[in-house]
Design a protein around this motif. Structure first.
Motif, mmCIF file in Angstrom:
data_model
loop_
_atom_site.group_PDB
_atom_site.id
_atom_site.type_symbol
_atom_site.label_atom_id
_atom_site.label_comp_id
_atom_site.label_asym_id
_atom_site.label_seq_id
_atom_site.Cartn_x
_atom_site.Cartn_y
_atom_site.Cartn_z
ATOM 1 N N SER A 32 -13.922 5.180 2.863
ATOM 2 C CA SER A 32 -13.497 3.966 2.174
ATOM 3 C C SER A 32 -14.393 3.783 0.956
ATOM 4 N N LYS B 84 -10.833 -4.198 -6.288
ATOM 5 C CA LYS B 84 -10.715 -5.379 -5.434
ATOM 6 C C LYS B 84 -10.478 -4.979 -3.978
ATOM 7 N N GLU B 85 -9.684 -3.948 -3.770
ATOM 8 C CA GLU B 85 -9.424 -3.431 -2.439
ATOM 9 C C GLU B 85 -9.806 -1.957 -2.415
ATOM 10 N N PRO B 86 -10.641 -1.515 -1.472
ATOM 11 C CA PRO B 86 -11.070 -0.117 -1.467
ATOM 12 C C PRO B 86 -9.918 0.827 -1.142
ATOM 13 N N LYS C 249 -8.662 4.370 0.730
ATOM 14 C CA LYS C 249 -9.031 5.122 1.926
ATOM 15 C C LYS C 249 -8.575 6.567 1.758
ATOM 16 N N GLU D 225 -1.307 -2.779 -6.259
ATOM 17 C CA GLU D 225 -1.819 -3.755 -7.229
ATOM 18 C C GLU D 225 -3.112 -3.266 -7.851
ATOM 19 N N VAL D 226 -3.944 -2.609 -7.055
ATOM 20 C CA VAL D 226 -5.178 -2.030 -7.570
ATOM 21 C C VAL D 226 -4.860 -0.893 -8.535
ATOM 22 N N ASP E 286 -14.970 1.953 -3.074
ATOM 23 C CA ASP E 286 -14.586 0.844 -3.950
ATOM 24 C C ASP E 286 -14.465 1.281 -5.409
ATOM 25 N N ASP F 8 -3.863 0.512 -2.551
ATOM 26 C CA ASP F 8 -3.115 -0.707 -2.841
ATOM 27 C C ASP F 8 -2.499 -0.574 -4.223
ATOM 28 N N ARG G 146 0.839 -1.195 0.000
ATOM 29 C CA ARG G 146 0.000 0.000 0.000
ATOM 30 C C ARG G 146 0.876 1.248 0.000
#
Length: 805
Positions: free
Chosen positions: A498, A448-450, A452, A386-387, A500, A384, A371
């Motif tokens: 948060s 896939k990961e929110p 923040k 990767e996101v 998505d 993240d 992150r």
């Protein structure tokens, strides 16, 4: 020579020798000194002539000579050597063998010589070599991929030999076509040349099992939205019109929409500087989307151009409707994606009069992990990586993340809330800077990961509900919406969201049209202060006036104590939401003491039921009352806190949120229903007994007053929490006034019902005020019968001051 036994030396028997000894003894005792000396000399001569050699010696020529025991070759056994010494010998294991116990031993010892495994000694043969044990010795040989410096297959460390690496790549055609050999320590492998690969997807291979093929033939999607070719430097992608790989020739092509830069006319901005800046962005975009080999752009220059456009548009206040805001935000997002790949690693931080920007760049075909945190003065982003990179098959060879904060865009975008669903009399106001978040990954509709986003409030106020929102340009031309976003943490200073998906974000503050907010606060302070004074008087009354003390007044006492503490905590800490832990503690204490008040009310209903329906044993033991009044609430609060610790404290108040509210209202509703049932049964039974006993009117009035007071007490507290159920989540002016009035004056009402309406208490107050200190002759009873009915009462009535009907 003859013995004294009478026979010669060779013919004497044992009996003769014994007889000779007797004769000799006789001679010693009877002979003279001279005879004895001669006899001693003769004996000495005989002894010298007959004495033998010690062990380990042999007699040769009347001399003792050392005996060589080692002359017997097999004396010490297998794998051992014999060593002769003067008069003895010892055995010792041969070289390469060792005994189990002693280094030196005798032939008759159980010691055995066993072979020594020299290969157990680490690195005895040196690096890159292996050891093989033999009987009494060992040999060394080089590992596979290495050769001895002496060119001998086996060697001994004493030969000064070493094992050297074999360069297999020099031994001929090791690898197949379109590949090259790579020597390693002790081995080698084959790798495909640039522009070629293996169908298995492996990066290298050994031997000639696989063949390296053209990567354009192996993977037809390697240049998605482009044409793949192989040249000396490897493959490259020529992107189709409308697509680009940002000058990274080996990266797949992604779509690039240059129409977004045709926004100047839409915005109605006619200044030449804005026209020129947008033209620069458009030319750079067109160059990327149309040229097969686009020139490298200056990313930081493009960002400065973007900031100049933003500054000009925000300072001129041309963003007067939601469609212009949508167009403006789309331009900013696309310009950040256009400029980001051309910024040098690891990124940059820039600011202008109306913007603050942090942009992070990661170059390379390998997708970054973990992150990443970005920050500006008014916001922080955690995403993240990767996101941010997206699908590996579409990875363009770089990853970018940007966080842009606007200085005054909230003024232009503060009126567009059609995407929100407000409660009655509720309105919204932007209470943070508007921020735009972009990443190189273009598929950000459902992450896939929110991500923040922490945004600091413009107005630091307690008691307001804050909502995380994003700009949705697809609805009604553009509006703020909370879809896909949730509030993770909120206090008076900031709110953490948060989400998505990615877009432009802000924090909305919910406002309610309560014109009489000052009046409500005044009623709350005055009412609670009056209740605290009244409850304090009740506590002194029930604890210090002995003449009225009974199980029922004990229940009144602890009911007042619970409400006194709860109201004091409510007054001091209900809105202290800045500290999350402290707010949760306040909510837990309010939960406990308000629930304790309901439990003491339930005990009063049970006590009344026992006195009227169960004619005997009207007393409650103090332990049972304390367990019911304080133990039950403690268990409920403990279970509720352990199951959902985050349910204590809301964004507006230090009270239970919706996920835990029924841990209070559930037990409260059960207690209200149980008390109603007890009161109905009590009234019915009481009517039957009064009819059969025909008591006087005075007693009937007292019992009625007892029941009416208890029912009134239940109604006061129950009604207060009926309105409280709605107060903490929605605001209505009527409900707010009702809750404030009932909640703040409940202590005053209890004082009126239990003290001012009680003749016994009034009499005691009168005695105190008049200075009468003489004790009363008897206790007051809760209610008693006339003289005609006393015969039916139990004797315990006189002892307790309570009546048994």
């Amino acid at each position: 020579m003859k013995s004294w036994g009478g026979k010669d030396e060779h013919g004497s028997s044992e009996g003769g020798r014994f007889s000779g000894c007797l004769d000799l003894f006789y001679l010693f005792t009877m002979a003279d000194k001279w005879t004895l000396l001669k006899l001693a000399f003769i004996l000495l001569l005989l002894t010298v002539q007959t004495k033998g050699c010690n062990d380990g010696f042999n007699k040769q020529n009347n001399e003792c000579v050392d005996d060589d025991e080692c002359a017997d070759n097999g004396l010490c056994g297998d794998n051992a050597k014999c060593f002769n010494t003067i008069g003895s010998y010892y055995c010792q294991c041969a070289e390469g063998f060792k005994s189990s116990r002693n280094e030196k031993f005798k032939a008759d010892s159980p010691e055995k010589c066993k072979d020594i495994d020299e290969c157990l000694t680490a690195s005895i043969c040196g690096p890159n070599a292996s050891c093989k044990n033999t009987i009494s010795s060992y040999i060394c040989f080089c590992n596979e991929g290495f050769v001895s410096s002496t060119r001998m297959e086996t060697f001994h460390p004493g030969n000064n030999a070493s094992c050297n690496d074999i360069n297999e790549c020099e031994e001929g055609s090791v690898c197949g076509p379109n590949s090259s050999c790579v020597n390693t320590h002790g081995s080698s492998y084959c790798k495909c040349n640039v522009g070629f690969g293996l169908r298995s997807g492996e990066l290298n291979y050994t031997g000639k099992v696989e063949q390296c093929e053209d990567v354009c033939k192996i993977d037809e999607t390697i240049c998605r939205n482009g044409t793949c070719s192989v040249e000396d430097g490897g493959h490259f992608c020529a992107c189709h019109a409308g697509f680009t790989n940002y000058g990274r020739r080996r990266s797949p092509c992604v779509e690039l929409d240059c129409d977004v830069f045709k926004v100047v006319d839409i915005l109605g901005e006619k200044h030449n500087i804005v026209q020129d800046h947008v033209k620069q962005l458009k030319e750079g975009c067109v160059d990327l989307s149309e040229s097969e080999d686009p020139k490298e752009l200056d990313g930081e220059h493009l960002l400065k151009v973007l900031q100049s456009i933003i500054d000009k548009l925000l300072s001129s206040e041309v963003l007067r409707d939601n469609r212009k805001v949508s167009t403006f935000l789309a331009l900013v997002e696309e310009a950040l994606r256009l400029s980001g790949p051309f910024v040098a690693t690891p990124g940059t931080k820039m600011s202008s009069s109306h913007t603050e920007l942090e942009l992070v760049v990661y170059n390379g075909s390998i997708i970054p992990q973990g992150r990443k945190k970005l920050s500006t003065k008014h916001a922080q982003l955690e995403v993240d990586m990767e996101v941010a990179a997206g699908d590996p098959s579409h990875h363009p060879g770089f990853t970018t993340v940007s966080l842009l904060t606007y200085s005054n865009l909230e003024k232009s975008a503060d009126d567009f809330f059609t995407g929100m669903k407000p409660h009655e009399n509720q309105s919204f106001k932007i209470n943070s800077k508007v921020v735009t978040v972009t990443v190189s990954n273009r598929d950000t509709n459902l992450l896939k990961e929110p991500v923040k986003i922490k945004m600091y409030h413009l107005e630091q106020s307690n008691g307001f509900l804050h909502t995380c929102v994003f700009w949705d340009s697809s609805e009604d031309g553009g509006t703020w919406s909370s879809r896909g976003c949730s509030t993770e943490e909120s206090n008076s200073e900031y709110t953490t969201c948060s989400c998505d998906h990615l877009s432009s974000f802000a924090v909305l503050m919910a406002l309610y049209e309560i014109e009489a907010q000052f009046e409500l606060q005044l009623v709350t302070w005055v009412g609670l202060s009056l209740s605290l004074i009244c409850l304090f008087i009740c506590i002194l009354t029930f604890s210090m006036i002995r003449s009225i003390q009974s199980p029922r007044t004990t229940i009144h006492l602890h009911l007042c104590i619970s409400l006194f503490i709860a109201n004091a905590i409510f007054l001091a800490g209900i809105s202290k939401t800045e500290n999350r832990v402290g707010c949760a503690v306040v909510a837990g204490l309010l939960h406990f003491f308000y629930l304790s008040a309901f439990c003491w009310m339930c005990l009063e209903g049970v006590q009344l039921f026992r006195m009227v329906v169960l004619v005997f044993n009207t007393h409650f033991k103090t332990f049972y009352m304390m367990a019911g009044g304080y133990g039950v609430p403690a268990v409920v609060v403990a279970i509720s806190a352990s199951v959902n610790s985050k349910g204590y404290g809301t964004n507006r108040y230090c009270w239970l949120n919706l996920s835990s509210i029924w841990s209070f209202f559930g037990p409260a509703c059960v207690i209200i229903l149980v008390n109603i049932l007890f009161f109905l049964i009590t009234a019915w039974k009481l009517a039957q007994k009064l009819t059969s006993l025909n008591p006087d009117l005075n007693n009937l009035q007292k019992i009625k007053a007892f029941i009416v007071t208890a029912v009134a007490q239940l109604c006061v507290l129950g009604t207060m929490w009926i309105f409280g159920c709605f107060q903490f989540e929605t605001n209505s002016i009527t409900i707010s006034y009702l809750f404030t009035i009932f909640g703040s004056l409940q202590g005053f009402m209890l004082f009126v019902m239990h003290c001012l309406f009680s003749k016994q208490v009034r009499d005691e107050y009168a005695n105190i005020l008049c200075g009468l200190s003489a004790p009363r002759k008897r206790k007051y009873s809760e209610f008693s019968f006339s003289h005609s009915s006393k015969a039916n009462a139990s004797k315990s009535t006189q002892d307790t001051g309570e009546s048994h009907i």
